[in-house]
Structure formats: C-alpha cells, structure tokens
Design a protein around this motif. Structure first.
Motif, PDB file in Angstrom:
ATOM      1  N   ALA A   1      -3.183  23.274  -9.045  1.00 13.59           N
ATOM      2  CA  ALA A   1      -4.275  23.997  -9.971  1.00 13.59           C
ATOM      3  C   ALA A   1      -3.677  24.521 -11.446  1.00 13.59           C
ATOM      4  N   GLY A   2      -2.506  25.034 -11.408  1.00 14.40           N
ATOM      5  CA  GLY A   2      -2.173  25.494 -12.398  1.00 14.40           C
ATOM      6  C   GLY A   2      -1.157  24.600 -13.278  1.00 14.40           C
ATOM      7  N   ARG A   3      -0.840  23.120 -12.852  1.00 16.51           N
ATOM      8  CA  ARG A   3       0.197  22.493 -13.402  1.00 16.51           C
ATOM      9  C   ARG A   3      -0.384  21.897 -14.746  1.00 16.51           C
ATOM     10  N   SER A   4      -1.722  21.724 -14.660  1.00 13.32           N
ATOM     11  CA  SER A   4      -2.360  21.233 -16.147  1.00 13.32           C
ATOM     12  C   SER A   4      -2.584  22.349 -17.045  1.00 13.32           C
ATOM     13  N   HIS A   5      -2.228  23.593 -16.919  1.00 12.81           N
ATOM     14  CA  HIS A   5      -2.334  24.759 -17.753  1.00 12.81           C
ATOM     15  C   HIS A   5      -0.943  25.146 -18.023  1.00 12.81           C
ATOM     16  N   LEU A   6       0.199  24.476 -17.641  1.00 11.16           N
ATOM     17  CA  LEU A   6       1.577  25.292 -17.891  1.00 11.16           C
ATOM     18  C   LEU A   6       1.859  25.784 -19.199  1.00 11.16           C
ATOM     19  N   VAL A   7       1.469  24.971 -20.220  1.00 12.74           N
ATOM     20  CA  VAL A   7       1.814  25.301 -21.482  1.00 12.74           C
ATOM     21  C   VAL A   7       0.904  26.410 -22.110  1.00 12.74           C
ATOM     22  N   THR A   8      -0.294  26.503 -22.084  1.00 12.32           N
ATOM     23  CA  THR A   8      -0.987  27.729 -22.326  1.00 12.32           C
ATOM     24  C   THR A   8      -0.620  28.865 -21.538  1.00 12.32           C
ATOM     25  N   LEU A   9      -0.113  28.825 -20.281  1.00  9.78           N
ATOM     26  CA  LEU A   9       0.137  29.991 -19.375  1.00  9.78           C
ATOM     27  C   LEU A   9       1.350  30.522 -19.763  1.00  9.78           C
ATOM     28  N   SER A  10       2.355  29.406 -19.946  1.00  9.50           N
ATOM     29  CA  SER A  10       3.531  29.925 -20.533  1.00  9.50           C
ATOM     30  C   SER A  10       3.630  30.824 -21.974  1.00  9.50           C
ATOM     31  N   GLN A  11       2.540  30.411 -22.794  1.00  5.26           N
ATOM     32  CA  GLN A  11       2.582  30.923 -24.117  1.00  5.26           C
ATOM     33  C   GLN A  11       1.835  32.209 -23.754  1.00  5.26           C
ATOM     34  N   LEU A  12       0.969  32.474 -22.625  1.00  2.17           N
ATOM     35  CA  LEU A  12       0.467  33.711 -22.305  1.00  2.17           C
ATOM     36  C   LEU A  12       1.638  34.715 -21.551  1.00  2.17           C
ATOM     37  N   GLY A  13       2.842  34.288 -21.250  1.00  5.91           N
ATOM     38  CA  GLY A  13       3.897  34.769 -20.610  1.00  5.91           C
ATOM     39  C   GLY A  13       3.694  34.764 -19.034  1.00  5.91           C
ATOM     40  N   CYS A  14       3.022  33.923 -18.620  1.00  6.41           N
ATOM     41  CA  CYS A  14       2.755  33.664 -17.315  1.00  6.41           C
ATOM     42  C   CYS A  14       3.782  32.764 -16.591  1.00  6.41           C
ATOM     43  N   GLN A  15       5.051  33.196 -15.978  1.00 11.94           N
ATOM     44  CA  GLN A  15       5.817  32.392 -15.535  1.00 11.94           C
ATOM     45  C   GLN A  15       5.943  32.096 -13.886  1.00 11.94           C
ATOM     46  N   THR A  16       5.312  33.392 -13.215  1.00 10.60           N
ATOM     47  CA  THR A  16       5.267  33.269 -11.823  1.00 10.60           C
ATOM     48  C   THR A  16       3.796  33.150 -11.518  1.00 10.60           C
ATOM     49  N   LEU A  17       3.277  33.118 -10.072  1.00  9.54           N
ATOM     50  CA  LEU A  17       2.117  33.412  -9.640  1.00  9.54           C
ATOM     51  C   LEU A  17       1.617  34.737  -9.732  1.00  9.54           C
ATOM     52  N   GLY A  18       2.681  35.599  -9.705  1.00  9.35           N
ATOM     53  CA  GLY A  18       2.490  37.083  -9.638  1.00  9.35           C
ATOM     54  C   GLY A  18       1.934  37.461 -11.083  1.00  9.35           C
ATOM     55  N   ASP A  19       2.522  36.910 -12.299  1.00  3.55           N
ATOM     56  CA  ASP A  19       1.992  36.826 -13.512  1.00  3.55           C
ATOM     57  C   ASP A  19       0.846  36.581 -13.660  1.00  3.55           C
ATOM     58  N   LEU A  20       0.203  35.488 -13.254  1.00  5.37           N
ATOM     59  CA  LEU A  20      -1.160  34.940 -13.176  1.00  5.37           C
ATOM     60  C   LEU A  20      -2.189  35.520 -12.594  1.00  5.37           C
TER      61      LEU A  20
END
Length: 434
Positions: free
Chosen positions: A113-132
């Motif tokens: 479910a997170g693959r389609s949001h990788l760019v946005t999540l990366s810009q938020l500093g989310c690299q791992t599931l723990g960050d999310l």
C-alpha cells in the motif's frame, strides 16, 4: 497465528502466471487457507503444525520443496501482510525479537500500500515502516488514501485481515514455460519435476493418487515443416500413487527412449486417472495421527489380524485385594464399568507374583537391612466370595493383612505386609516402587 509467505520473482507474477497458480496448488496440501497476495502465495498454518511433525519439520519441508517451484524467499509471521513484507526484505522470521521491532526496520517499499506514495513519504522523511507508524494517524488519513493506514495496522496486527481463499480444482492440468529450449527429451525432466511436485501436492490435498499422467511438450515456433506442433508421453502405474521420486524415475526412463522432432519450449502435465488413496501403515501398530483411528479401533483391527487372545489389555477390578485389583482381557471386549477401590496409601509399581517371606531381626522384618516402617498399617480383609478349587474341594481366598510402606537401607521403598490369620504372624515383601 502462523503465516508463511512464499515469494516468487516479481517478473514471474506480473500479471499472475502459471508459476503462481502452480505454487498455490502445491500449497493446498498443507492447509485449505491459501491465498494470493501480489507476487506471493500466503498460507495460514497454525492448525497444520501437529499434522506435519511440528514447526521445525514443517518449516524445513516447505522451504526445501518451494525452492524447486521457483520461490526466492520464504518468511514466517503472525499475519500475511507482515509475511510478504518480510519476504521482500529477505527476513525469514517476524517472531523474534518481536513483530513490531522487526517491521519498524523494514524499508517502505516492502509494504504494498505504500509503494504508490514512496516519493511523497520520502520527502516527509519516511524511509522505514517505523517512520511511517510514528506519523500522526489523522494526518495520514487526510493526506493519503485510507488503504495505507489500514494496511499498516494489519501488518502490525492491529486490524484483522480478509482473504479470498483458493479452492482446489477438480482436475489437474499445469503448464510451464521452460527457461531455455530443450533439444533432447531426457532434459525435459528438469521442468517436468516441478510440474510433478505440483501434482503431488494437489493429490495430497485430495487424499488421492494417480495411475496415469500425460506429459505434453510444444515444439519451437521455428521448427522444421516436417515436425508436429507438439508431442506427448503417457506414463501409467500399476497402483495409485503420489510418490514424487517414483513418478520422476518412471518419467525419466520413458523420456530416455524418445527423440524430439524439434526443440521444446513449453510443458503441460495432466492427471488422467485419479483414485482415492487408502493409506495404510506398514507397522504392526498403525499411525493414529495419520489414519485418524482411535485406540479402540486400532486394537480391534490388530486383534482381527493376530487373533482375539493375542491382544490383551489390563482392566481394573473393584477389589481391594492387591492381587486381584487388575486382570487381563481381550482388547476387543468392552471395558466394564465398576467402582474402583480408593486408598490413601501409595501403591507399588511392581508387584511380585508370589509374596516373599522376610527374615526377622527380633520383632522387625529385614530385607537388605532392617526395615523402617514409614506408613501404615493399611488393613485388607475379605475374599470369602472368591472361591477356587483346592485339594479338599472349593475354598475361599480369605485374606487378613496389614500393609506397610517400608524403607530398606539398600533396596529403597518397599511394599510389605504382616499376616493376621496364620498361626504364626509373618512378614512378606509384596512389591517395590520405581
């Protein structure tokens, strides 16, 4: 819950191909709870552990056999989403040190479910599931679709999953595209073994065996004009079987006699004749776990094989006299329902056929030293109703004894008694304790 995620290479399953379908057919022999999830087959195995010899034996078998079917990673977790994430990351287990700690370290792309949001999540500093997981939940729902938070909760076990279980087909036909063009018939066994492994899994799920299989191969499109589009081989067995190695040996012997008209690129395996397989144990005592029989049915069948007087079992009697508290009867006879005698004194684990008279040291009995009386007396009287034939005609086995738990300096705990009906009081050793 115990889930296994079997991951195939992504290029082999997008869109879903025969490899994914074949893997799911093979998996149905272990549990009916098998589902497809992206490039993996997931199955719930908690109720199947005991049937396959425990967790270690089941894990080793699934890992070894799935490799032959093209599986690149196997992961174990409490739910299927976590299992798939672990398989993508190359982590085998999600149970140690704990699911939360293991998932927190996984990269974002392991969650579908997170693959389609990788760019946005990366810009938020989310690299791992723990960050999310540490982001505000309300903000996640407003900024992303609800499926992301739902999948995250399901992976961590905070929300239940829903699966569409696969059903077992009534017939077996599996197809395999070979990774290279085969020019000699014996080399077809490389791909045929993978199809046979799927067939044996399908037969095991149906509790059946086969007496005839058909292996078809399609020739290359660039074949000579004189060559047929394909050819086939039918292998038959005398009795129904699903023994993988036996079928492979038969197929190898038949392929050695064939000359291919042109290089082959695709294989198709069919089960022509499927019969219920009545599995029987070769041992005298059948395997109750696999045959599903109770002990009573097992004893009845062995008694029918060897004779009713050859299979006996002990039966307790409602008699307080130690020698007659138990008797042996044919196992096929029903057990009597009688009240059993109760006593607070420990009972010996070994009873001598005949009591042994003990020597005396003054008023105290001896057996490998002077005995110390620990517990007793436990008085047993009666037997007037128990009549046997004697030298002078029928006589009653009337007893009057005082039993004691005694301690010998060298022999340990003993079961002794003192007679009360004889002209001379005497001490006897009647049993020992393990």
């Amino acid at each position: 819950m115990l889930w296994a995620a079997l991951r195939l290479p992504a290029e082999a399953t997008a869109p879903p191909t025969d490899a994914l379908r074949g893997l799911s057919l093979w998996a149905l022999q272990f549990t009916p709870r098998v589902a497809l999830r992206d490039e993996a087959v997931v199955m719930e195995l908690a109720s199947s552990v005991r049937l396959f010899g425990g967790k270690r034996a089941l894990r080793d078998r699934i890992t070894a056999e799935s490799k032959e079917l093209g599986v690149v990673a196997v992961a174990w977790a409490p739910n299927s989403i976590a299992g798939l994430a672990l398989a993508r990351a190359g982590v085998e287990s999600g149970f140690r040190p704990g699911l939360t700690e293991v998932l927190d370290r996984l990269p974002m792309q392991t969650l579908t479910a997170g693959r389609s949001h990788l760019v946005t999540l990366s810009q938020l500093g989310c690299q791992t599931l723990g960050d999310l997981r540490r982001l505000p939940r309300g903000g996640l729902v407003r900024r992303f679709d609800s499926s992301l938070l739902s999948a995250l909760d399901q992976a961590y076990g905070l929300r239940p999953e829903a699966h569409e279980w696969l059903s077992l087909p009534d017939t077996f036909e599996a197809r395999l595209e070979l990774p290279f063009r085969v020019e000699v018939a014996p080399a077809l066994l490389y791909g045929a073994r993978r199809l046979l492994l799927q067939l044996c899994g399908w037969l095991a799920a149906r509790h059946a065996g086969t007496t005839a299989i058909r292996l078809r191969w399609m020739h290359d499109a660039m074949r000579p004009r004189s060559a047929d589009p394909g050819d086939e081989l039918i292998v038959r067995t005398a009795t129904a079987t699903r023994d993988l190695e036996h079928l492979c040996r038969l197929l190898a012997e038949n392929l050695a006699k064939i000359t291919l008209q042109a290089p082959a690129g695709d294989l198709v395996l069919e089960a022509l004749d499927v019969q219920p397989l009545d599995e029987r144990s070769a041992s005298l005592l059948p395997d109750v776990v696999h045959e599903g029989e109770t002990l009573a049915l097992v004893l009845e069948r062995i008694a029918a094989r060897l004779g009713p007087d050859k299979v006996l079992r002990p039966v307790l009697n409602a008699d307080h006299r130690v020698e007659w508290m138990q008797h042996w009867q044919p196992a096929s006879q029903p057990l009597p329902r009688r009240p059993l005698p109760a006593t607070d004194l420990p009972q010996p684990t070994r009873l001598f056929p005949e009591p042994i008279r003990l020597a005396m040291s003054g008023p105290r009995p001896m057996y490998q030293g002077v005995l110390q009386l620990l517990t007793g007396p436990h008085r047993i009287e009666g037997g007037w109703w128990h009549r046997v034939e004697g030298e002078d005609g029928p006589c009653a086995l009337q007893l009057q004894r005082d039993y004691w738990l005694a301690l010998s300096p060298h022999a340990g705990a003993l079961w002794v008694f003192q007679t009360r009906l004889d002209d001379e009081w005497a001490w006897y050793l009647h049993g020992t304790f393990a």
